[in-house]
Write a protein that holds these residues in place. Structure first.
Motif, PDB file in Angstrom:
ATOM      1  N   ALA D  52       0.811  -1.223   0.000  1.00 22.06           N
ATOM      2  CA  ALA D  52       0.000   0.000   0.000  1.00 22.06           C
ATOM      3  C   ALA D  52       0.846   1.275   0.000  1.00 22.06           C
ATOM      4  O   ALA D  52       0.309   2.375  -0.063  1.00 22.06           O
ATOM      5  N   VAL D  53       2.149   1.095   0.059  1.00 26.56           N
ATOM      6  CA  VAL D  53       3.046   2.237   0.286  1.00 26.56           C
ATOM      7  C   VAL D  53       3.619   2.780  -1.022  1.00 26.56           C
ATOM      8  O   VAL D  53       4.466   2.148  -1.647  1.00 26.56           O
ATOM      9  N   LEU D  54       3.147   3.947  -1.431  1.00 23.95           N
ATOM     10  CA  LEU D  54       3.803   4.643  -2.525  1.00 23.95           C
ATOM     11  C   LEU D  54       5.074   5.264  -1.950  1.00 23.95           C
ATOM     12  O   LEU D  54       5.001   6.060  -1.009  1.00 23.95           O
ATOM     13  N   THR D  62       7.219  13.076  -8.060  1.00 25.61           N
ATOM     14  CA  THR D  62       5.964  13.680  -8.496  1.00 25.61           C
ATOM     15  C   THR D  62       6.005  15.191  -8.345  1.00 25.61           C
ATOM     16  O   THR D  62       5.491  15.940  -9.189  1.00 25.61           O
ATOM     17  N   HIS D  85      -3.815  14.494  -6.557  1.00 24.00           N
ATOM     18  CA  HIS D  85      -3.183  13.430  -7.325  1.00 24.00           C
ATOM     19  C   HIS D  85      -2.941  12.190  -6.459  1.00 24.00           C
ATOM     20  O   HIS D  85      -3.271  11.062  -6.850  1.00 24.00           O
ATOM     21  N   SER D  89      -5.210   8.853  -7.100  1.00 17.71           N
ATOM     22  CA  SER D  89      -4.579   7.870  -7.988  1.00 17.71           C
ATOM     23  C   SER D  89      -4.132   6.606  -7.263  1.00 17.71           C
ATOM     24  O   SER D  89      -3.928   5.573  -7.896  1.00 17.71           O
ATOM     25  N   GLN D  90      -3.999   6.659  -5.961  1.00 12.87           N
ATOM     26  CA  GLN D  90      -3.537   5.489  -5.221  1.00 12.87           C
ATOM     27  C   GLN D  90      -4.693   4.933  -4.391  1.00 12.87           C
ATOM     28  O   GLN D  90      -5.155   5.592  -3.459  1.00 12.87           O
TER      29      GLN D  90
END
Lengths: 290, 290, 290, 290
Positions: D52-54, D62, D85, D89-90
């Motif tokens: 789950a970790v961007l 970004t 964003h 997006s996530q």
């Protein structure tokens, strides 16, 4: 056998704010003053006999008292006044060094009593006096400047550890730390130090902007020579210019080009360019830079 | 006419951490390295011709590569190694100065791979190399020490601005900034720099503690002479000691006495005592302190 | 129409050093104390009527006077003592917040009167008192730790802006900023705060070292749960962990491998991981974290 | 049993400089951007599962990519763009917080490509977005202001520890740290944030100058209400005002009076006045201030 070498002592960073009231239009001068005295100081080091030692607390008191008695005009005049006082009034003190930093304020609107701290650079000076002669160095620090173009860097030496690509266009940024020595400081306090300061500051800014730069060294030299050209009383300029790297970000992985548009402003490490520019006939510096 | 005076350039504050793994027991060295080179640099200043300029980026790369190839032992050895490399490998570079700071870590418990940053002082060194000779100055900064007693201050010079009362008992505190010059740095890397460091540090701490102080100058001189006594290879010691004032708080308005019990630790201004102690037969310093 | 919302006022960062003398063996406590009071403060905001305002100068005096009268033991006790005094003695003050930081010193050798500032972390606490109830949060900051191995980072979410490679071995370093809430602060000053502090600090260090880490979040959670396990009186732990990136330097251009040996310690930007671990039955926090 | 409480993670202090070139007249925006994400983060804390970790590295990328793609106008718009964003997006990210600081530059003379860092205050903003709603707080810090007169302090509460004399004329100085919440941030990016900023800044400066002050609290309240009066879209203002004490120096020992002319600018301790002014009908703040 151990012997005592060069030494000095004093009060560092006395923060004094002087207010002058002309009717409703007030004026403030905001200074940080550091005094250093030297002279017959062998005994205090060897035996702790303090009879030659004017306390640093007294030096601080003198800063405050002189701010009242004499007011504060140009910081160079205030520094010279203090330096002369210490070396002339204390038999054991043969040399005084006084450093002053000035923090700039602007008026807050039309109000005569209200001020906003300006973020412009810190103005500095160091005055020396040895009982006969004076030396004065003026300067500034934290003047942060940046050119978005007109800077290249190529044709440099390469060895097995060189990976830096050459560039024909880069951002050039630095935090100017500059000091300039006055040739004629011994001739008394008749100088217009404020005007000289604005001239030197203007020369630094203009030379940074209008020099098409192939290296930060070239820019440094141009800044130094410009100060000499604009300030007849100045005989030597010393500059310390950190290269505040602005790295072009590689946006190719995201399908984007980056033609000098997006930069990462790095903290450390940084290039550091240090240099001196002086007149051929500059008199000896003596203790001016100490 | 303007001429170019002394100058140097380099990469400041490269932060390198070197890990060594001996089975499960790892070791880390955590350094901040600053390199400065000088030599045939007239052209780069005058015309921006960079052919004599080894990029500061390359200097940074070299720090990393040497940390890998040669490992990092005593910081003096690492500084000398780098200084010799630059001046010996680049024809236009005639002089290299390398300054290293070491940040101390301790093991975190019994774990071979886990460390805690120790808050002790920063260890420092500066090495110079001119193609033939070497100079090494070792030192430390931020060694903060305090004596609760055995410090007096009286018998000092007085003038019309003196208000400080004399005292027969005060707190004495300072943040030691010390550097000591090695007489024999040119003789190669055979010295045990780590042992010399611990000797000098121990001498500073012991002299601060066991000197009954009548002035901070006396303490400074005692600290310097103690280093010379304990470290045969050292020929000169420079100390900068801020007097971190601890003012006895006046509790009388509250019906309380204060016999050296409650102090206000002030920030600014502060006394600043600077001095040098050296051997009578110390060789000339050359560029060591630059 | 404008109304006054939450507010408080006080004296920040009073620097007090308390010396205790037991014969020749002295003891020092070095604190930075910040007090904040709130209560019937509408009038002072609206009209400048100060009759409810105990001056911040008085708050500072009280810190010094209490250091003398009551001595300084655990900082939590000192903070509670001050908080209770302000809220109990001033009718208009209904709530007091007192924050204390403690700076650690060690003995300088065998000398009873000489100390060296230890570089270990700063110990902190915040106490609240509302006239009836108390809340206490203890903590620390600037506890810098590093693991040379036993840290991985892979399997993370990826999007079009992801370029980070996965890694099965990295350096993990952080500067621990931690605070833990005591469940039972209202029950009086009978706690052994010093022991609780050493327990919590030990738990943080041990969990950092012995957690095989797949992410800094996992390490954070392990550190928080360890504190809860070791400190029965603690009901909640808050951690803020900057990921102090140590980037593996690419030495391939120089024909060198780099198998976890040479790292660049970066300043900015840095990851920042913040999280809370608490007991399921933790009582409500009230104003404890404010 | 231990449970995971509130948490977030992100990349702090990404330093991005965006250059825009309109012919020879360039423009720069110099920002420090910090992103914090939260959402389905239980697994990463409990087991180190990063799915789950961007990565924070991606968040940094970004920031740079968006600076290129979308340009940088008002910092509030840039913060909202980024926040939307990440949360949109996530799938695992349910809430994004983006804080931006802007460092001001001025043109260096008439040169289109040369700039001087202005020392004025740092402009700030924090934007939150939870997938549906947005919250925006704008602000500034380090706006240092000083009044030489029109400030009194008397009529305060006194207890046994009060020694402060009353005064009918003092210097009042502070470093304004202010933030104001926009009521209507969810309504999209159509606001003129730059104009709102100048209005709020102007209101703070004017209120500081033209409020005859009987206490810093009164000045704080005046500053907050002025912002509400001048900025219709703002519903709440929070101010933190350190009282930067300027103590009148006692020159009587030197036979000099000091009628508001010479001041010592103290560092620590300092008064700290914190307060909120809001509209009676201000909507709930939600996460705006977190």
């Amino acid at each position: 056998m151990a012997v005592l070498g060069p030494n000095r002592y004093g009060k560092a960073e006395t923060r004094v704010v002087r207010v002058t009231r002309h009717g409703d239009a007030h004026r403030i001068k905001d200074l940080t003053v550091s005094t250093s005295l030297s002279g017959d100081m062998t005994e205090v080091h060897l035996s702790g006999d303090n009879s030659a030692v004017l306390p640093t607390d007294t030096q601080k008191n003198t800063v405050f008292a002189f701010a009242k008695k004499h007011g504060v005009g140009a910081i160079e005049d205030f520094a010279l006044l203090l330096a002369r006082h210490f070396a002339d009034s204390q038999p054991a003190i043969h040399h005084a060094r006084v450093a002053v930093e000035e923090h700039a304020w602007e008026r807050n609107g039309a109000f005569g009593h209200s001020f906003v701290r300006s973020g412009r650079e810190v103005r500095t000076c160091v005055a020396h006096y040895d009982g006969t002669r004076s030396w004065v160095v003026s300067g500034l620090r934290d003047l942060v400047v940046l050119n978005t173009t007109n800077s290249e860097f190529w044709g440099f030496a390469k060895d097995e550890y060189t990976t830096l690509p050459e560039t024909r266009d880069r951002v050039l940024a630095t935090a100017v730390d500059a000091a300039w020595r006055h040739a004629d400081a011994s001739q008394g306090a008749s100088q217009d130090w404020d005007k000289a300061y604005e001239n030197a500051r203007g020369a630094l800014l203009a030379a940074f902007a209008d020099t098409y730069s192939l290296s930060l060294q070239q820019t440094l030299y141009a800044m130094g020579t410009r100060v000499l050209a604009e300030c007849p009383g100045v005989c030597e300029v010393r500059l310390s210019l950190p290269n505040k790297h602005h790295f072009l970000v590689d946006l190719a992985p995201f399908g984007l080009d980056n033609d000098g548009e997006v930069f990462f402003a790095a903290d450390r490490p940084y290039g550091l360019i240090e240099g001196t520019v002086l007149r051929e006939d500059a008199p000896a510096a003596g203790p001016a830079w100490e």
